[in-house]
Motif scaffolding. Structure first.
Motif, PDB file in Angstrom:
ATOM      1  N   ALA A   1       0.823  -1.203   0.000  1.00 12.02           N
ATOM      2  CA  ALA A   1       0.000   0.000   0.000  1.00 12.02           C
ATOM      3  C   ALA A   1       0.858   1.254   0.000  1.00 12.02           C
ATOM      4  O   ALA A   1       0.507   2.250  -0.647  1.00 12.02           O
ATOM      5  CB  ALA A   1      -0.940  -0.008   1.210  1.00 12.02           C
TER       6      ALA A   1
ATOM      7  N   GLN B   1       5.380   9.910 -10.942  1.00 10.29           N
ATOM      8  CA  GLN B   1       6.819   9.799 -11.190  1.00 10.29           C
ATOM      9  C   GLN B   1       7.388   8.553 -10.540  1.00 10.29           C
ATOM     10  O   GLN B   1       8.247   7.884 -11.098  1.00 10.29           O
ATOM     11  CB  GLN B   1       7.526  11.043 -10.681  1.00 10.29           C
TER      12      GLN B   1
ATOM     13  N   LEU C   1      14.291  10.824 -19.734  1.00  8.65           N
ATOM     14  CA  LEU C   1      13.707   9.935 -18.723  1.00  8.65           C
ATOM     15  C   LEU C   1      14.015  10.448 -17.324  1.00  8.65           C
ATOM     16  O   LEU C   1      13.128  10.533 -16.462  1.00  8.65           O
ATOM     17  CB  LEU C   1      14.258   8.524 -18.904  1.00  8.65           C
TER      18      LEU C   1
ATOM     19  N   ALA D   1       0.209  16.425  -7.040  1.00  6.97           N
ATOM     20  CA  ALA D   1      -0.900  15.981  -7.883  1.00  6.97           C
ATOM     21  C   ALA D   1      -1.227  14.526  -7.578  1.00  6.97           C
ATOM     22  O   ALA D   1      -0.913  13.615  -8.334  1.00  6.97           O
ATOM     23  CB  ALA D   1      -0.527  16.156  -9.363  1.00  6.97           C
ATOM     24  N   ASN D   2      -1.829  14.309  -6.390  1.00  7.50           N
ATOM     25  CA  ASN D   2      -2.132  12.918  -6.004  1.00  7.50           C
ATOM     26  C   ASN D   2      -3.583  12.750  -5.548  1.00  7.50           C
ATOM     27  O   ASN D   2      -3.907  11.881  -4.764  1.00  7.50           O
ATOM     28  CB  ASN D   2      -1.165  12.438  -4.922  1.00  7.50           C
TER      29      ASN D   2
ATOM     30  N   GLY E   1       6.434   5.728 -12.627  1.00  5.62           N
ATOM     31  CA  GLY E   1       7.308   5.739 -13.797  1.00  5.62           C
ATOM     32  C   GLY E   1       8.657   5.155 -13.487  1.00  5.62           C
ATOM     33  O   GLY E   1       9.218   4.398 -14.278  1.00  5.62           O
ATOM     34  N   GLY E   2       9.170   5.494 -12.298  1.00  7.86           N
ATOM     35  CA  GLY E   2      10.483   4.961 -11.902  1.00  7.86           C
ATOM     36  C   GLY E   2      10.442   3.454 -11.840  1.00  7.86           C
ATOM     37  O   GLY E   2      11.311   2.768 -12.399  1.00  7.86           O
TER      38      GLY E   2
ATOM     39  N   GLN F   1       1.928   2.356  -3.400  1.00  3.85           N
ATOM     40  CA  GLN F   1       0.927   3.014  -4.244  1.00  3.85           C
ATOM     41  C   GLN F   1       0.624   4.388  -3.671  1.00  3.85           C
ATOM     42  O   GLN F   1      -0.346   4.579  -2.955  1.00  3.85           O
ATOM     43  CB  GLN F   1      -0.328   2.155  -4.274  1.00  3.85           C
ATOM     44  N   ASN F   2       1.501   5.359  -4.010  1.00  3.25           N
ATOM     45  CA  ASN F   2       1.400   6.657  -3.350  1.00  3.25           C
ATOM     46  C   ASN F   2       0.757   7.717  -4.217  1.00  3.25           C
ATOM     47  O   ASN F   2       0.670   8.876  -3.832  1.00  3.25           O
ATOM     48  CB  ASN F   2       2.788   7.127  -2.902  1.00  3.25           C
ATOM     49  N   GLY F   3       0.321   7.330  -5.426  1.00  2.00           N
ATOM     50  CA  GLY F   3      -0.316   8.327  -6.284  1.00  2.00           C
ATOM     51  C   GLY F   3       0.679   9.228  -7.010  1.00  2.00           C
ATOM     52  O   GLY F   3       0.279  10.118  -7.756  1.00  2.00           O
ATOM     53  N   GLN F   4       1.971   9.006  -6.805  1.00  2.00           N
ATOM     54  CA  GLN F   4       2.988   9.827  -7.486  1.00  2.00           C
ATOM     55  C   GLN F   4       3.306   9.184  -8.821  1.00  2.00           C
ATOM     56  O   GLN F   4       3.918   8.118  -8.877  1.00  2.00           O
ATOM     57  CB  GLN F   4       4.261   9.899  -6.632  1.00  2.00           C
TER      58      GLN F   4
ATOM     59  N   ARG G   1      -5.453   9.409  -5.662  1.00  3.93           N
ATOM     60  CA  ARG G   1      -5.154   8.363  -4.709  1.00  3.93           C
ATOM     61  C   ARG G   1      -6.214   8.291  -3.621  1.00  3.93           C
ATOM     62  O   ARG G   1      -6.444   7.258  -3.014  1.00  3.93           O
ATOM     63  CB  ARG G   1      -3.783   8.636  -4.108  1.00  3.93           C
TER      64      ARG G   1
ATOM     65  N   SER H   1      11.981  13.518 -16.643  1.00  2.60           N
ATOM     66  CA  SER H   1      10.543  13.322 -16.454  1.00  2.60           C
ATOM     67  C   SER H   1      10.239  12.612 -15.127  1.00  2.60           C
ATOM     68  O   SER H   1       9.168  12.758 -14.567  1.00  2.60           O
ATOM     69  CB  SER H   1       9.968  12.527 -17.621  1.00  2.60           C
ATOM     70  N   LEU H   2      11.221  11.834 -14.626  1.00  3.08           N
ATOM     71  CA  LEU H   2      10.980  11.152 -13.358  1.00  3.08           C
ATOM     72  C   LEU H   2      11.350  11.976 -12.138  1.00  3.08           C
ATOM     73  O   LEU H   2      10.848  11.735 -11.052  1.00  3.08           O
ATOM     74  CB  LEU H   2      11.761   9.835 -13.311  1.00  3.08           C
TER      75      LEU H   2
ATOM     76  N   THR I   1      10.300   2.010 -15.223  1.00  2.98           N
ATOM     77  CA  THR I   1      11.583   2.060 -15.909  1.00  2.98           C
ATOM     78  C   THR I   1      12.505   0.960 -15.431  1.00  2.98           C
ATOM     79  O   THR I   1      13.125   0.247 -16.242  1.00  2.98           O
ATOM     80  CB  THR I   1      12.245   3.423 -15.642  1.00  2.98           C
TER      81      THR I   1
END
Lengths: 668, 111
Positions: free
Chosen positions: A640, A648, B19, B106-107, A651-652, A643-646, B110, B22-23, A655
């Motif tokens: 949980a 990025q 990349l 921007a979350n 994306g990390g 799953q922080n809503g970020q 969630r 953007s991250l 990647t």
């Protein structure tokens, strides 16, 4: 005899149970006397059919063969039900239905006005039906079913007055203690399942009693196997017949109504154990060690219970210990191979023991208590009961020529005649028990019927109310006091006296008529012994040894005389003969109850077994489930947080995952 | 002599920078710009590969092979333009509702 008629012996009382339970009790409870009539009619019918069975069996070389019926098939094992009607069955049928009939008639008056009148008769019918089913069974599994039903119905009847805590406890105790023995019986049955191959190779059925006889007789099973088998059966018999060390339930079973005790002690519950050993006698005979075990257990029980009967102050308990002692007699007789003598004693004992209990119940109607210290002088009030109690006591003591004498003497003579060490040992034990039996039963007789009336339940209540009194009123007595119970000085009604009279006549003549040493009118010489030849058929000739008979009568008379000197004439103060520690020991029932309750139940079961299981449950079972829960919860929590809503962060991860896949692809 | 590997290295460097940006960048505008870098890295690779995998000397037979990569790059540019327009619209909306263009805040999805 038609097979249907033989089945009817069992189905009549069963039908009575069903009818009372389904019709009379729910719809006609205000006319509950119908339940009594129905039960008496059903058992009377069964009694008549039993007499027919006895007659038919004598004409059929002691056995009527009935084919068994298929019940169910488990794997390649065929479980069948049927009737095994031989001399032992026929004798038992007559005893069970006869005694039960007398008890049912007597109960009409004894249970009069009880709220559970119809329920009482329903249970009594079930009890009789189960015992008859047990006696008739041709398959060992069928027998076991009824064996358990006998246990169940005795549980229901001992706890009949279920609102009394002591009765409820006694019922549970009886049930649990006998279950302990039943475990042995069950293991023996499983053992037979296990050795099924031996039977099927010979074309036999491992559960059929006659087939077990064949296997035991032909030596198809090894001696060790037969010994274990016999010990298993004997364990069941120890529980049911209240032999040492599982005798503790029987004295407590006195909490039930007195006629129930008469039935339990004479013909049904406890007789089932002796019957089982007699039924399985070929198995026992094939193993010397099993026979010795039976003989010694019986001998110890006979003496052990008699000592407790000598000090008990409760008339029902005296008679109850007497039953244990007499059952010990039967067991020791079986153990030394005196099969016919044992069954003969069972036959005679049923009559005088039922009579003793019915007498105790009759006395209770006057005194309101079973405590003999508060009775006395009742022979003037209840002359008939007194007379019949005397007959039963003389018969129990084995005084010539009453019934008890003949069977007891046969047992003693065979024990002496056999001459091996075990037989000699049990002979001495049996002789000692003869003296004690005569003493305790006449002690009870003199304390109850002679001297002056000592006030019954009211005096006991007064004595118990004194500040330093050790007396405790039983719940039965408390109820009597609560009802404002005065001693009503009268003879019991005719319905109670009449069945007692019939039993009294039988207590006098049953021994002599059934096994007279010469031809008596139409009855052949030694009829019951000739009739009851052991299933494997080696004729036993009961030896009559003159000096053994004279010695046993002499010992019995000495016991009677001692009881008279102490309790009737008052020539010897009881304290002079009492060795205090020994007295304490017997009063406390050899601390057997304490051993079971404090040590085995309290320590072994509650403290250690239950403690160990509790520890296992807490540490292991709870631990595993707690840890599984912890694991799931924390894994979930970890995921949980990812799953922080970020976007990025996602994306990390994405990647990194892509790179890993790429690397794996490249390296391959 | 400049070969295909130079194009690919340039493309990889651009892609890595894009990349990374953007991250890690918190500013939504900077993230959008980084994404543009990613697009262009891809364009460089596509065009380079299209050029170098095609045999030299254009003929009527192979011209469509060469043009495939370049046309593909043009499509990417178009899509990137649309993406930027959409992205900027989101950024503006975000600024209006939250008073900031920090992507860390921007979350709301969630919750």
């Amino acid at each position: 005899m038609w097979e249907a008629a033989a089945w009817a012996i069992f189905f009549l009382p069963l039908a009575s149970f069903v009818l009372i339970g389904l019709l009379i009790r729910p719809f006609l409870n205000h006319r509950s006397e119908l339940a009594g009539y129905l039960t008496i009619a059903a058992i009377g019918g069964a009694f008549a059919l039993s007499l027919w069975a006895l007659k038919a069996t004598t004409g059929h070389s002691n056995e009527i063969g009935y084919a068994s019926h298929e019940w169910l098939t488990v794997g390649n094992l065929d479980i069948r039900v049927g009737i095994l009607m031989n001399s032992l069955t026929a004798i038992m049928l007559v005893v069970v239905t006869g005694v039960s009939l007398a008890v049912q008639v007597y109960s009409q008056a004894y249970m009069k006005g009880d709220a559970g009148y119809a329920r009482y008769y329903a249970y009594m019918s079930l009890f009789t039906a189960s015992m008859l089913g047990l006696v008739l069974a041709s398959s060992i599994l069928q027998m076991f079913v009824f064996w358990e039903l006998v246990g169940l119905s005795s549980y229901l009847l001992i706890g009949f007055w279920y609102h009394r805590p002591s009765a409820a406890r006694a019922a549970i105790k009886a049930f649990l203690v006998t279950r302990l023995g039943d475990l042995g019986f069950l293991i023996a049955i499983l053992y037979l399942f296990f050795h099924q191959g031996v039977f099927s190779n010979a074309g036999l059925n491992s559960l059929d009693i006659r087939d077990i006889y064949v296997v035991a007789g032909a030596g198809l099973l090894g001696t060790t196997a037969l010994t274990w088998l016999a010990i298993g059966f004997f364990a069941g018999a120890i529980g049911k017949s209240a032999q040492f060390p599982l005798h503790v339930w029987l004295p407590d079973a006195m909490e039930g109504p007195t006629p129930v005790s008469a039935l339990i002690h004479a013909a049904t519950m406890v007789a089932a154990g002796v019957f089982l050993v007699a039924r399985m006698f070929p198995v026992f005979e094939a193993s010397e060690s099993a026979m010795n075990l039976v003989a010694i257990t019986g001998g110890i029980t006979a003496v052990f219970a008699a000592t407790m009967a000598m000090t008990s102050n409760d008339i029902k308990r005296v008679v109850a210990y007497s039953t244990i002692s007499q059952l010990g007699y039967m067991m020791l007789a079986l153990g030394i191979g005196a099969y016919t003598a044992a069954v003969f004693h069972l036959f005679n004992h049923a009559f005088f023991k039922a009579l003793l209990f019915l007498g105790a119940g009759s006395v209770n109607h006057v005194a309101g208590t079973f405590d003999m210290r508060f009775m006395g002088g009742l022979r003037k009030v209840q002359p008939w009961t007194y007379g019949m109690f005397v007959v039963a006591a003389l018969s129990l003591a084995g005084i010539f020529p009453l019934a008890g004498f003949w069977s007891k003497d046969e047992i003693l003579a065979e024990a002496f005649h056999n001459g091996d060490f075990v037989s000699r040992l049990v002979f001495l034990l049996a002789m000692a028990a003869v003296f004690m039996t005569a003493f305790y039963i006449f002690r009870a007789l003199f304390m109850t019927f002679h001297g002056e009336f000592r006030g019954g339940v009211e005096s006991k209540a007064e004595a118990a109310a004194l500040p330093d009194s050790e007396l405790v009123l039983t719940s039965d007595e408390e109820e009597k006091i609560a009802e404002g119970g005065h001693a009503h000085m009268a003879e019991s009604p005719l319905v109670m006296v009449l069945p007692m009279g019939v039993l009294a006549v039988l207590s006098v003549v049953s021994g002599f008529v059934a096994n007279a040493p010469f031809k008596l009118l139409t009855i052949p010489k030694h009829w019951i012994s000739e009739f009851l030849v052991a299933p494997l058929g080696h004729p036993e000739t009961p030896e009559f040894i003159g000096w053994v008979a004279i010695l046993s009568i002499g010992l019995a008379l000495a016991g009677v005389g001692l009881a008279w000197a102490i309790y009737a004439a008052g020539k010897i103060a009881p304290e002079r003969l009492t060795y205090r520690p020994l007295y304490q020991l017997t009063m406390r029932k050899y601390y057997m109850d304490d051993l079971y309750e404090r040590f085995i139940v309290g320590q072994v079961f509650y403290r250690y077994s239950a403690g160990l299981l509790d520890w296992f449950d807490r540490v292991f079972v709870d631990g595993v489930s707690d840890n599984i829960g912890w694991f799931g919860r924390n894994i979930g929590r970890g995921i949980a947080t990812m799953q922080n809503g970020q976007v990025q962060a996602y994306g990390g991860v994405f990647t990194v995952g892509a790179v890993i896949i790429l690397l794996v692809y490249l390296i391959k | 002599m400049v070969g295909l590997e130079h194009f690919l290295i340039l493309s990889a460097v651009l892609f890595a920078i894009g990349l990374y940006g953007s991250l890690t960048r918190r500013n939504a505008i900077a993230v959008l710009m980084s994404i543009e870098l990613l697009f262009n890295a891809v364009n460089v690779a596509v065009v380079g590969i299209a050029r170098y995998t095609t045999p030299f000397g254009l003929t009527a037979d192979n011209v469509d092979l060469l043009l495939t990569g370049q046309v593909f790059a043009l499509f990417v540019v178009t899509v990137a333009a649309a993406e930027v327009a959409l992205g900027l619209a989101i950024v503006i909306t975000m600024y209006r509702t939250q008073g900031s263009v920090d992507v860390g805040e921007a979350n709301i999805m969630r919750h």
